[in-house]
Design a protein around this motif. Structure first.
Motif, PDB file in Angstrom:
ATOM      1  N   ASP A 235       0.716  10.142 -13.366  1.00  0.00           N
ATOM      2  CA  ASP A 235      -0.053  11.349 -13.722  1.00  0.00           C
ATOM      3  C   ASP A 235      -1.525  11.216 -13.378  1.00  0.00           C
ATOM      4  O   ASP A 235      -2.398  11.546 -14.189  1.00  0.00           O
ATOM      5  CB  ASP A 235       0.091  11.628 -15.235  1.00  0.00           C
ATOM      6  CG  ASP A 235       1.356  12.414 -15.511  1.00  0.00           C
ATOM      7  OD1 ASP A 235       1.789  13.131 -14.596  1.00  0.00           O
ATOM      8  OD2 ASP A 235       1.914  12.263 -16.617  1.00  0.00           O
ATOM      9  N   GLY A 236      -1.796  10.688 -12.230  1.00  0.00           N
ATOM     10  CA  GLY A 236      -3.184  10.594 -11.753  1.00  0.00           C
ATOM     11  C   GLY A 236      -3.949   9.386 -12.257  1.00  0.00           C
ATOM     12  O   GLY A 236      -5.118   9.193 -11.901  1.00  0.00           O
ATOM     13  N   ALA A 237      -3.316   8.546 -13.073  1.00  0.00           N
ATOM     14  CA  ALA A 237      -4.044   7.381 -13.619  1.00  0.00           C
ATOM     15  C   ALA A 237      -4.253   6.289 -12.575  1.00  0.00           C
ATOM     16  O   ALA A 237      -5.140   5.455 -12.703  1.00  0.00           O
ATOM     17  CB  ALA A 237      -3.287   6.816 -14.815  1.00  0.00           C
ATOM     18  N   ILE A 238      -3.399   6.296 -11.535  1.00  0.00           N
ATOM     19  CA  ILE A 238      -3.555   5.279 -10.479  1.00  0.00           C
ATOM     20  C   ILE A 238      -3.848   5.995  -9.158  1.00  0.00           C
ATOM     21  O   ILE A 238      -3.208   6.997  -8.833  1.00  0.00           O
ATOM     22  CB  ILE A 238      -2.258   4.442 -10.318  1.00  0.00           C
ATOM     23  CG1 ILE A 238      -1.828   3.843 -11.658  1.00  0.00           C
ATOM     24  CG2 ILE A 238      -2.444   3.335  -9.289  1.00  0.00           C
ATOM     25  CD1 ILE A 238      -0.464   3.164 -11.618  1.00  0.00           C
TER      26      ILE A 238
ATOM     27  N   PRO B  90       0.190   2.999 -17.411  1.00  0.00           N
ATOM     28  CA  PRO B  90       1.373   3.757 -17.000  1.00  0.00           C
ATOM     29  C   PRO B  90       2.528   2.874 -16.538  1.00  0.00           C
ATOM     30  O   PRO B  90       2.322   1.747 -16.095  1.00  0.00           O
ATOM     31  CB  PRO B  90       0.853   4.607 -15.837  1.00  0.00           C
ATOM     32  CG  PRO B  90      -0.408   3.989 -15.405  1.00  0.00           C
ATOM     33  CD  PRO B  90      -0.959   3.212 -16.536  1.00  0.00           C
ATOM     34  N   GLN B  91       3.725   3.442 -16.644  1.00  0.00           N
ATOM     35  CA  GLN B  91       4.917   2.796 -16.090  1.00  0.00           C
ATOM     36  C   GLN B  91       4.896   2.982 -14.571  1.00  0.00           C
ATOM     37  O   GLN B  91       4.477   4.035 -14.078  1.00  0.00           O
ATOM     38  CB  GLN B  91       6.185   3.438 -16.659  1.00  0.00           C
ATOM     39  CG  GLN B  91       6.439   3.112 -18.117  1.00  0.00           C
ATOM     40  CD  GLN B  91       6.756   1.631 -18.322  1.00  0.00           C
ATOM     41  OE1 GLN B  91       7.638   1.093 -17.679  1.00  0.00           O
ATOM     42  NE2 GLN B  91       6.012   0.978 -19.204  1.00  0.00           N
TER      43      GLN B  91
ATOM     44  N   GLY C  49       0.805  -1.229   0.000  1.00  0.00           N
ATOM     45  CA  GLY C  49       0.000   0.000   0.000  1.00  0.00           C
ATOM     46  C   GLY C  49       0.829   1.267   0.000  1.00  0.00           C
ATOM     47  O   GLY C  49       0.296   2.356   0.211  1.00  0.00           O
ATOM     48  N   CYS C  50       2.137   1.168  -0.254  1.00  0.00           N
ATOM     49  CA  CYS C  50       3.019   2.338  -0.112  1.00  0.00           C
ATOM     50  C   CYS C  50       2.608   3.495  -1.018  1.00  0.00           C
ATOM     51  O   CYS C  50       2.855   4.648  -0.705  1.00  0.00           O
ATOM     52  CB  CYS C  50       4.472   1.944  -0.339  1.00  0.00           C
ATOM     53  SG  CYS C  50       4.888   1.503  -2.049  1.00  0.00           S
ATOM     54  N   GLY C  51       2.030   3.178  -2.183  1.00  0.00           N
ATOM     55  CA  GLY C  51       1.553   4.244  -3.074  1.00  0.00           C
ATOM     56  C   GLY C  51       2.602   4.746  -4.043  1.00  0.00           C
ATOM     57  O   GLY C  51       2.344   5.674  -4.821  1.00  0.00           O
ATOM     58  N   VAL C  52       3.789   4.143  -4.036  1.00  0.00           N
ATOM     59  CA  VAL C  52       4.854   4.577  -4.936  1.00  0.00           C
ATOM     60  C   VAL C  52       4.440   4.395  -6.401  1.00  0.00           C
ATOM     61  O   VAL C  52       4.837   5.177  -7.270  1.00  0.00           O
ATOM     62  CB  VAL C  52       6.153   3.803  -4.581  1.00  0.00           C
ATOM     63  CG1 VAL C  52       7.170   3.901  -5.703  1.00  0.00           C
ATOM     64  CG2 VAL C  52       6.766   4.367  -3.303  1.00  0.00           C
ATOM     65  N   CYS C  53       3.604   3.399  -6.664  1.00  0.00           N
ATOM     66  CA  CYS C  53       3.177   3.131  -8.051  1.00  0.00           C
ATOM     67  C   CYS C  53       2.336   4.270  -8.628  1.00  0.00           C
ATOM     68  O   CYS C  53       2.197   4.397  -9.843  1.00  0.00           O
ATOM     69  CB  CYS C  53       2.406   1.813  -8.129  1.00  0.00           C
ATOM     70  SG  CYS C  53       0.938   1.773  -7.093  1.00  0.00           S
ATOM     71  N   THR C  54       1.794   5.134  -7.762  1.00  0.00           N
ATOM     72  CA  THR C  54       0.965   6.233  -8.268  1.00  0.00           C
ATOM     73  C   THR C  54       1.832   7.395  -8.781  1.00  0.00           C
ATOM     74  O   THR C  54       1.381   8.205  -9.580  1.00  0.00           O
ATOM     75  CB  THR C  54       0.040   6.806  -7.172  1.00  0.00           C
ATOM     76  OG1 THR C  54       0.869   7.379  -6.136  1.00  0.00           O
ATOM     77  CG2 THR C  54      -0.843   5.750  -6.553  1.00  0.00           C
ATOM     78  N   ALA C  55       3.086   7.453  -8.305  1.00  0.00           N
ATOM     79  CA  ALA C  55       3.885   8.676  -8.451  1.00  0.00           C
ATOM     80  C   ALA C  55       4.236   9.035  -9.893  1.00  0.00           C
ATOM     81  O   ALA C  55       4.403  10.202 -10.213  1.00  0.00           O
ATOM     82  CB  ALA C  55       5.160   8.574  -7.617  1.00  0.00           C
TER      83      ALA C  55
ATOM     84  N   VAL D  26      -1.068   2.824   5.824  1.00  0.00           N
ATOM     85  CA  VAL D  26      -0.920   4.208   5.360  1.00  0.00           C
ATOM     86  C   VAL D  26      -0.379   4.167   3.937  1.00  0.00           C
ATOM     87  O   VAL D  26       0.173   3.153   3.519  1.00  0.00           O
ATOM     88  CB  VAL D  26       0.067   5.015   6.251  1.00  0.00           C
ATOM     89  CG1 VAL D  26      -0.562   5.419   7.562  1.00  0.00           C
ATOM     90  CG2 VAL D  26       1.361   4.244   6.498  1.00  0.00           C
ATOM     91  N   SER D  27      -0.553   5.261   3.207  1.00  0.00           N
ATOM     92  CA  SER D  27      -0.049   5.308   1.842  1.00  0.00           C
ATOM     93  C   SER D  27       0.587   6.677   1.594  1.00  0.00           C
ATOM     94  O   SER D  27       0.099   7.689   2.099  1.00  0.00           O
ATOM     95  CB  SER D  27      -1.199   5.073   0.857  1.00  0.00           C
ATOM     96  OG  SER D  27      -0.658   4.972  -0.428  1.00  0.00           O
ATOM     97  N   MET D  28       1.665   6.683   0.805  1.00  0.00           N
ATOM     98  CA  MET D  28       2.379   7.947   0.579  1.00  0.00           C
ATOM     99  C   MET D  28       1.864   8.694  -0.646  1.00  0.00           C
ATOM    100  O   MET D  28       2.423   9.729  -1.017  1.00  0.00           O
ATOM    101  CB  MET D  28       3.880   7.672   0.374  1.00  0.00           C
ATOM    102  CG  MET D  28       4.559   7.008   1.562  1.00  0.00           C
ATOM    103  SD  MET D  28       6.360   6.878   1.356  1.00  0.00           S
ATOM    104  CE  MET D  28       6.482   5.609   0.109  1.00  0.00           C
ATOM    105  N   ASN D  29       0.822   8.183  -1.323  1.00  0.00           N
ATOM    106  CA  ASN D  29       0.447   8.723  -2.641  1.00  0.00           C
ATOM    107  C   ASN D  29       0.253  10.245  -2.647  1.00  0.00           C
ATOM    108  O   ASN D  29       0.790  10.948  -3.501  1.00  0.00           O
ATOM    109  CB  ASN D  29      -0.781   7.997  -3.205  1.00  0.00           C
ATOM    110  CG  ASN D  29      -1.970   8.028  -2.269  1.00  0.00           C
ATOM    111  OD1 ASN D  29      -1.800   8.001  -1.049  1.00  0.00           O
ATOM    112  ND2 ASN D  29      -3.164   8.083  -2.808  1.00  0.00           N
ATOM    113  N   LYS D  30      -0.499  10.764  -1.645  1.00  0.00           N
ATOM    114  CA  LYS D  30      -0.803  12.209  -1.671  1.00  0.00           C
ATOM    115  C   LYS D  30       0.448  13.029  -1.370  1.00  0.00           C
ATOM    116  O   LYS D  30       0.658  14.091  -1.951  1.00  0.00           O
ATOM    117  CB  LYS D  30      -1.905  12.520  -0.671  1.00  0.00           C
ATOM    118  CG  LYS D  30      -3.227  11.944  -1.133  1.00  0.00           C
ATOM    119  CD  LYS D  30      -4.416  12.602  -0.479  1.00  0.00           C
ATOM    120  CE  LYS D  30      -5.689  12.026  -1.083  1.00  0.00           C
ATOM    121  NZ  LYS D  30      -6.456  11.218  -0.137  1.00  0.00           N
TER     122      LYS D  30
END
Ligand SMILES: Cc1cc2nc3c(=O)[nH]c(=O)nc-3n(C[C@H](O)[C@H](O)[C@H](O)COP(=O)(O)OP(=O)(O)OC[C@H]3O[C@@H](n4cnc5c(N)ncnc54)[C@H](O)[C@@H]3O)c2cc1C
Length: 451
Positions: free
Chosen positions: A30-33, A54-55, A21-27, A162-166
């Protein structure tokens, strides 16, 4: 470094639930995840723009790079040593923050709060990214602190997803230099991100890792709250590491602060499901991690639960330094008397995390062997799959998998009596294996004595 696309992430990491759930994959997406808490009570990525692929980077995907490789890039400078069990280190310390206001508010010796405060105070960092009580729907979330007052709310260990995405999005949009506090796999994710994206490479100046046994789903918190006979909606905040004066540091309590202002405290010994060895509501991926102390971070902090320190209820840290600048700050802190700390030999660090090392080295080897036998994809690990020799240890690891999975999918997390009915038969079996191995050890001892 090899990045992967979201489809590959889905077919490997996500399909088998190896997500922390770290959220690194969202970074990089560009908002796609986006990250969402799912029905199991863990953060999980969701692709919201269906056409894109996305990559991504992910600490559990196959990027053909591991913790040793990532750490070597940062710390192989002649000052650090390498230990086979826990990687690069400059020095290991044990001790606590002299200021009791900080020490008593911290989970262990208050070291993380002291260091992050120092970094802000001396203007070595502009922002600290860490976990704080949340005002939203969840109890805790990643937030950004810019000064001592904001930082204060962020002490204590939160056994909560917790997630770091935001906050990663914030870093992208706001120049400055950042310090991130996280669990080992979160910091590994940050290191991967830094390899793939210049903004993160430049802006994230320091990484601070906590040692980690495992992370829990939100259902763990629901299970605890239900044992206080209060409704979750009445709870304002929860302290998983409430210190009890006079008790050893590892015999702590859980404290709830209700919205009415009332504070309820129960020692963990009286709360069902808090035995860390059972691993109830543990994220599955934590059983596929071989980094116990955050080997890729600039500095790591853990609990010194060894006989020399555990009796002190106020809490004691173990600290592993790797980055020379942070090492220097710790040494200065010791010299000025702000830190009461002494060097600790590597064997003592290993002793303090003995259970963690066993479960995620020997135990991981066996879990990987079982998965391989069943043809399942597993994250690439530094530990090779192995059918370990000891039948008893194999049984222990198999029963722990059962405890993890039964609790992860149980719908009784708010009904302790029903949950007990699901869990206790497995726990009894586990206890029998332990009793049996204790008897065998005693018999062997007596036999050797007569020899
Ligand atoms: C899930 C989890 C498992 C852990 N397992 C072990 C273990 O097996 N062995 C061990 O020795 N130590 C473990 N720790 C670390 C230990 O509990 C202490 O956090 C550590 O010793 C630092 O204590 P401190 O008093 O210096 O920190 P404090 O001064 O209390 O500061 C804690 C810092 O950690 C941040 N933080 C709290 N929770 C989280 C979280 N979930 N994710 C990211 N950052 C967070 C806070 O925002 C704060 O900045 C674990 C911590 C967590 C959160």
């Amino acid at each position: 470094m090899k990045t992967i696309d979201f489809k590959e992430l889905q077919a490997t990491v996500l399909k088998e639930n190896y997500c922390s759930g770290c959220g690194v994959c969202t970074a990089l997406s560009d908002g796609a995840i986006q990250m969402e808490i799912n029905s199991r009570g863990q953060y999980f990525p969701k692709k919201i723009q269906s056409k894109q692929n996305p990559q991504v980077v992910c600490p559990f995907a196959d990027h053909q790079t591991d913790e040793n490789f990532l750490a070597e890039e940062h710390f192989h400078d002649g000052k650090t040593k390498f230990h086979l069990q826990f990687g690069f280190y400059q020095e290991i310390f044990a001790g606590y923050v002299a200021d009791e206001n900080i020490r008593l508010k911290g989970s262990s010796g208050g070291g993380v709060s002291w260091l992050t405060n120092k970094l802000l105070d001396e203007k070595l960092t502009d922002y600290v990214v860490h976990v704080k009580p949340s005002t939203g729907k969840v109890f805790f979330s990643y937030e950004i602190s810019k000064n001592a007052a904001e930082l204060k709310e962020g002490s204590k260990s939160r056994y909560y997803p917790v997630s770091m995405n935001k906050t990663l999005q914030f870093i992208k949009e706001n120049p400055g230099n950042y310090t991130i506090v996280g669990l080992p796999c979160f910091i590994k994710g940050i290191r991967l991100l830094q390899k793939s994206d210049e903004i993160f490479r430049e802006r994230i100046k320091y990484t601070v890792s906590l040692f980690c046994g495992h992370l829990k789903t939100t259902h763990y918190t629901s299970m605890l709250i239900s044992q206080f006979q209060v409704n979750e909606k009445e709870v304002e905040s929860i302290d998983y590491r409430h210190k009890i004066p006079g008790k050893p540091a590892n015999e702590y309590a859980t404290a709830l602060k209700l919205k009415s202002g009332e504070i309820l405290v129960k020692p963990n010994k009286e709360l069902f499901g808090t035995d860390w060895g059972w691993g109830l509501f543990k994220l599955k991926v934590c059983d596929y991690c071989d980094d116990i102390i955050g080997e890729t971070a600039d500095i790591s902090f853990g609990d010194a639960w060894i006989p020399e320190f555990v009796r002190d209820w106020k809490g004691t840290n173990i600290i592993v330094t790797r980055n020379p600048e942070l090492h220097h700050l710790i040494e200065n802190g010791i010299q000025s008397g702000e830190l009461q700390m002494k060097p600790l030999p590597p064997e003592k660090l290993i002793e303090s995390q003995a259970g963690g090392f066993r479960h995620r080295r020997e135990g991981l080897a066996y879990r990987l062997y079982l998965d391989q036998k069943n043809g399942r994809w597993t994250p690439p690990k530094r530990v090779p799959p192995e059918k370990i020799k000891s039948k008893k240890r194999r049984k222990i690891y198999e029963l722990r998998i059962l405890l993890r999975d039964i609790s992860l999918y149980s719908e009784n997390y708010k009904q302790p009596e029903l949950l007990k009915k699901e869990i206790m038969p497995i726990v009894h079996k586990l206890n029998k294996v332990y009793e049996h191995s204790a008897w065998t050890k005693l018999r062997l001892k007596i036999k050797n004595l007569f020899k």
